[in-house]
Write an enzyme that holds these catalytic residues in place. Sequence first.
Site, PDB file in Angstrom:
ATOM      1  N   ASN A   1      29.219  36.863  43.209  1.00  0.00           N
ATOM      2  CA  ASN A   1      28.081  37.649  43.670  1.00  0.00           C
ATOM      3  C   ASN A   1      27.717  37.348  45.120  1.00  0.00           C
ATOM      4  OD1 ASN A   1      27.091  39.230  41.274  1.00  0.00           O
ATOM      5  ND2 ASN A   1      27.051  37.184  40.376  1.00  0.00           N
TER       6      ASN A   1
ATOM      7  N   ALA B   1      34.266  37.622  34.325  1.00  0.00           N
ATOM      8  CA  ALA B   1      35.644  37.220  34.601  1.00  0.00           C
ATOM      9  C   ALA B   1      35.728  35.773  35.060  1.00  0.00           C
ATOM     10  CB  ALA B   1      36.249  38.142  35.652  1.00  0.00           C
ATOM     11  N   ASP B   2      34.784  35.335  35.883  1.00  0.00           N
ATOM     12  CA  ASP B   2      34.821  33.959  36.377  1.00  0.00           C
ATOM     13  C   ASP B   2      34.690  32.958  35.244  1.00  0.00           C
ATOM     14  OD1 ASP B   2      32.226  34.872  35.950  1.00  0.00           O
ATOM     15  OD2 ASP B   2      31.360  33.757  37.624  1.00  0.00           O
ATOM     16  N   ARG B   3      33.846  33.269  34.272  1.00  0.00           N
ATOM     17  CA  ARG B   3      33.639  32.352  33.146  1.00  0.00           C
ATOM     18  C   ARG B   3      34.878  32.302  32.246  1.00  0.00           C
ATOM     19  NH1 ARG B   3      27.854  33.904  30.753  1.00  0.00           N
ATOM     20  NH2 ARG B   3      27.976  31.792  29.865  1.00  0.00           N
TER      21      ARG B   3
ATOM     22  N   THR C   1      25.970  31.689  41.999  1.00  0.00           N
ATOM     23  CA  THR C   1      24.694  32.369  42.189  1.00  0.00           C
ATOM     24  C   THR C   1      23.808  32.122  40.981  1.00  0.00           C
ATOM     25  OG1 THR C   1      25.845  34.054  43.464  1.00  0.00           O
ATOM     26  CG2 THR C   1      23.619  34.577  42.724  1.00  0.00           C
TER      27      THR C   1
END
Length: 264
Positions: free
Chosen positions: A9, A114-116, A138
């Site tokens: 983000n 997606a990052d997780r 963020t």
Amino acid sequence: MLLAVDVGNTNVVFALFGMDGQDKPVIRARWRIATDPRRTGDEYAVWLVQLLSIEGFVREDVTQVIISTVVPRALHNLQVLSSKYFGVEALVAGQGIAEWGMPIDVDEPGSLGADRAVNAIAAHAKYPGDLIVVDFGTATTFDVVDFSGAYKGGIIAPGINLSLDALVNNTAKLPRIAIEEPRSNSVIGRNTQDQMLIGVFWGYVAMMEGLIARLRAEIGRPAKVIATGGLAILFDQHVRIFDAVDTDLTLEGLALLAGRKNAS
């Protein structure tokens, strides 16, 4: 070489992977730019090709691209960058042949960021047993991955900078301060700036300690805590919360996903 692109983000991180002597992907260079969904593929190229050159690489060195994004509007322009300037169709984390390949045991699997998901994949590959992955972005996220590699759910909390911005923007006289290591371990501040830093830093530590304790109790088995994100190192210097700090976890997860295509 693989170009991994992690769109958050706040920032977009580009990492160029090569292979070490044991055919394991290693980061050769990395660059960061502010996230702006309006930035075109051409604009990315002007910036990125120059940085590649500074590091001694050329466009032709990039033979594969993978993108992970939590900002859907940014995806198209990065795909244009890949196809127009590197001549390859970018893999998109979580889609097609870059699907997660792990059970996502939550009520709404499609809503997992997606990052997780990438963090969960990388953490399970690197660390045995049940895991709690804490990512300072963020937002600050806590993700539970069981010993089999299944994603079981987690927690989303406001990021520390978001919390600080809310405090400053909604008060008339409080100054803007930077997140930094506290001047002492005392929680009795003697001036406004120290009191703010104590509230933000040690308040965040107390939040993390409490949530991690609750997660471990609910998991019911020993669970390692793996931290990633820029502020993980700062907190790790002052508290004993994490079993490991792995700042490249997301990028390494993308390399793992891209490697699955090469192995197929």
